[in-house]
Design an enzyme around this catalytic site. Structure first.
Site, PDB file in Angstrom:
ATOM      1  N   MET A 131      95.587  18.777   0.326  1.00 50.43           N
ATOM      2  CA  MET A 131      94.199  19.077  -0.007  1.00 50.43           C
ATOM      3  C   MET A 131      94.006  20.541  -0.364  1.00 50.43           C
ATOM      4  SD  MET A 131      92.403  19.155   3.741  1.00 50.43           S
ATOM      5  CE  MET A 131      92.844  20.408   4.952  1.00 50.43           C
ATOM      6  N   LYS A 132      94.974  21.398  -0.004  1.00 51.17           N
ATOM      7  CA  LYS A 132      94.832  22.830  -0.250  1.00 51.17           C
ATOM      8  C   LYS A 132      94.824  23.164  -1.736  1.00 51.17           C
ATOM      9  CE  LYS A 132      94.879  24.121   4.140  1.00 51.17           C
ATOM     10  NZ  LYS A 132      93.763  24.814   4.797  1.00 51.17           N
ATOM     11  N   ASP A 133      95.292  22.239  -2.590  1.00 54.09           N
ATOM     12  CA  ASP A 133      95.227  22.472  -4.028  1.00 54.09           C
ATOM     13  C   ASP A 133      93.792  22.730  -4.478  1.00 54.09           C
ATOM     14  OD1 ASP A 133      97.879  21.830  -3.871  1.00 54.09           O
ATOM     15  OD2 ASP A 133      97.784  20.074  -5.182  1.00 54.09           O
TER      16      ASP A 133
END
Length: 456
Positions: free
Chosen positions: A42-44
């Site tokens: 999810m850090k993208d």
């Protein structure tokens, strides 16, 4: 149709229903599977948002260097954006992070600097401090600082929240996520609560982190801080992206419970995800058992992919070395109560009983603590240590009602709470704990119960 670069594929990840690990728990439990992002986490989402905003503000210029302290996933997202736009990357990681994360970051061209875990955040050796120092020393560098950069939470407000609202057709009643930097939990929660203020947000924390106690008391208690193994959730600082008003309650999860659930998700649901995913699901299901109804719908975010943890969670030897695969007949509070075979009857004292009467009862029963009741409700607790200290200070208290010097009631835990979680709670201040059995009868669990559990 084709995409101009890999970063154009970020977002719009699938929502998947859990079918097995949540057996017996009311409501519909869905997971937002973030490892479908190109960087497998999810850090993208926030990586591209932080870079976009830095470019707009002129903070990040062509040919610059991105320097960040990361647990690995943010670094991967930043590296993908850097490749697409021509930036260099230097990442600092704590040494507890998996080797796979470090190797992956190096594979996409980043320089990786490994820092010690067991140091304070302001220690010059910490991965926070090293990243800040490099940013000061290297010309034309940008330190995104995912912890305090509000672009982090904005990314999830603008993408994750709207996706979940659309995918659930507005039927979501509960939102659960691990809390590390706070961006995914609080940004998503803010959007969802704007659509429906009644949506309940549940933050998942780790033992060894300050979040839960700070939310409940407003106290930053350094005694809560101690090393733990789970990567990506919990903190020993208060990041600006953690908006506690967006989190209705916290559930703490042990390293072991998170690890075991991670493997269950792979084997029972086909979800090959990371350690903090198991922590998020375990904690969310613990909350759901006690608080959700059949027509409720919970969404839990699964932050990353299992390839980051092949040498840890998915390695039997590593799991066994850390005691995560050991069988234990007293695995939960329910097992501890069941082992008593009905021979135990909970003793308590009335709030209006005199202190001296309680002292005699403790001696008569050969116990160290008792719950205090009033009109059938648990209103307090008393321990022999507390009584002794108070009577030494003021012997005249012996004729006063116990309500004058009692402590807060013992905490109630779920009957499914594992022994290691119970042990951790008792090691950090809880003298005893209460639990309801399947017949809604109250029981007390003490340190002696734990000793018996491990010696059986």
């Amino acid at each position: 149709m084709y995409y101009n670069s890999i970063i154009d594929t970020i977002g719009n990840t699938p929502l998947v229903k859990l079918n097995k690990v949540n057996k017996g728990i009311p409501g519909t439990i869905l997971v937002k599977v973030e490892y479908f992002n190109p960087g497998n986490s999810m850090k993208d989402r926030m990586a591209i948002k932080m870079i976009d905003d830095a470019e707009k503000e002129g903070i990040l210029k062509p040919g610059g260097t991105i320097i960040e302290g990361t647990s690995g996933n943010t670094g991967m997202g930043l590296a993908l954006v850097a490749i697409s736009r021509g930036y260099k990357c230097i990442f600092t990681l704590a040494d507890k992070q998996s080797k796979e994360k470090m190797d992956i970051l190096r594979a996409v061209g980043a320089e990786v600097i490994v820092c010690p875990t067991n140091v304070s955040p302001d220690d010059p050796r910490s991965y926070y401090s090293v990243a800040k120092k490099l940013n000061q020393e290297i010309p034309n560098s940008f330190y995104p600082n995912q912890y305090d950069n509000i672009s982090n939470a904005k990314a999830h407000y603008e993408t994750t929240g709207p996706e979940i609202w659309k995918e659930t057709e507005g039927k979501i009643t509960h939102w659960a996520a691990g809390v590390g930097t706070g961006g995914s939990m609080c940004g998503t929660s803010k959007y969802l609560k704007e659509q429906n203020p009644n949506i309940v947000s549940v933050g998942i924390d780790s033992y060894g982190s300050v979040f839960k106690k700070y939310k409940e008391t407003g106290i930053f208690d350094e005694k809560e801080i101690y090393p733990y193994l789970t990567e990506g959730i919990g903190e020993d600082i208060l990041p600006k992206n953690v908006d506690f008003s967006m989190i209705d309650s916290f559930v703490k999860v042990t390293d072991k419970d998170g690890a075991i659930m991670t493997r269950r998700l792979a084997r029972e649901e086909g979800l090959f995800c990371g350690w903090s995913c198991g922590s998020a699901v375990h904690g969310a299901l613990e909350y759901a058992k006690e608080n959700m109804k059949e027509d409720d719908m919970m969404v839990i975010i699964l932050p990353d992919h299992g390839t980051r943890y092949l040498g840890k969670i998915y390695n039997d030897d590593w799991m066994r070395d850390h005691g995560f695969l050991e069988a234990n007949d007293y695995a939960t509070a329910r097992n501890i109560v069941a082992k008593r075979n009905g021979s135990f009857e909970l003793k308590s004292v009335e709030s209006n009983q005199k202190v001296i009467e309680v002292v005699k009862l403790l001696d008569q029963l050969s116990v160290s603590q008792l719950p205090v009741v009033k009109d059938g409700e648990f209103v307090g607790s008393v321990t022999d240590t507390r009584l002794l200290n108070k009577l030494v200070e003021n012997p005249d208290l012996k004729n006063q009602p116990i309500s004058e010097i009692m402590d807060a009631p013992f905490k109630f835990i779920s009957s499914n709470t594992t022994v290691d979680t119970i042990s951790s709670m008792m090691n950090h201040g809880d003298k005893a704990l209460m639990v309801m059995d399947d017949n809604q009868k109250a029981h007390i669990i003490t340190k002696q119960d734990l000793l018996m559990a491990f010696s059986d």
